[in-house]
Motif scaffolding. Structure first.
Motif: not given
Length: 232
Positions: A150-163
């Motif tokens: 899964i590719n995202i546009g910038a580092p994000n500390p909450i990305a894991f929970g949202l994915i």
């Protein structure tokens, strides 16, 4: 392993009727009352909490976040995050099966993300409208049969929970359906599958054979701590 029961979701009026002598559910059936009827069973445009609560029984996710805030494996068992924090690589459990009987692979997982993001579908549900905009979702790709990136546009500390909120569905079945057909014919990867849906009244779900056999459930997994977001 715990026994899965049949699940009957019903509107308030239907639940009231079931308390009478004429519509008692079977002993192995759990009745769940909803505040509103289901509007769609297509995972991508789901936007209401009632719909999402039902969908969580039909569709698996890569990981799941418990009410205690602890992440647990679901369809995937490990996660690796790139050094730049913009690529999340999940490894799926072996032997996963879709409700249509086909094997569930990383291609299905990638498809679930990309289908929700496809502008031609014009989805506005929780996944494209909130999750993807929050993590700046770019794309998803299958690296092999078991690994999806899964590719995202910038580092994000909450990305894991949202994915972990994105419902995984099965590519071949959805490619063969129109969007209207997909709204009422969920082909999922979770513990229950649709048996009957009477719009405005109730829906009935049977345990998925794959989950009863335990092939879609992982008891352990690992993932790294997500990197912090860059300073603003």
């Amino acid at each position: 392993m715990p026994r899965l029961h049949h699940l009957l979701a019903a509107g308030a009026a239907s639940v009231a009727l079931m308390t009478g002598a004429y519509a008692q559910p079977a002993d192995d059936t759990i009745v769940v009352g909803l505040s509103a009827d289901i509007t769609t069973l297509d995972p991508a445009p789901i936007s209401s909490r009632d719909n999402s609560n039902i969908a969580r029984h039909i569709f698996g996710t890569l990981f799941t976040m418990g009410g205690d805030g602890v992440a647990r494996p679901d369809l995937a068992n490990t996660l690796e995050i790139s050094d730049d924090g913009m690529a999340y690589v999940y490894t799926l459990n072996e032997g996963l099966t879709c409700h249509d009987g086909e094997a569930l692979t990383a291609e299905d997982a990638a498809y679930s993300f990309n289908r929700a993001a496809d502008p031609e579908n014009a989805f506005t549900g929780n996944t494209p409208g909130f999750v993807f905009s929050s993590i700046d979702f770019q794309s998803a790709e299958a690296l092999d049969d078991l690994r999806v990136q899964i590719n995202i546009g910038a580092p994000n500390p909450i990305a894991f929970g949202l994915i972990a909120e994105v419902f995984i569905h099965c590519m071949d079945s959805y490619e063969a359906m129109t969007l209207d057909e997909a709204s009422g014919n969920p082909i999922g990867s979770g513990p229950y599958r649709l048996a009957d849906w009477r719009r405005g009244s109730r829906s009935f779900w049977r345990p998925s054979k794959a989950r009863m056999l335990g092939s879609s459930v992982s008891s352990g997994g690992s993932f790294p701590k997500p990197p912090p977001a860059p300073p603003s």
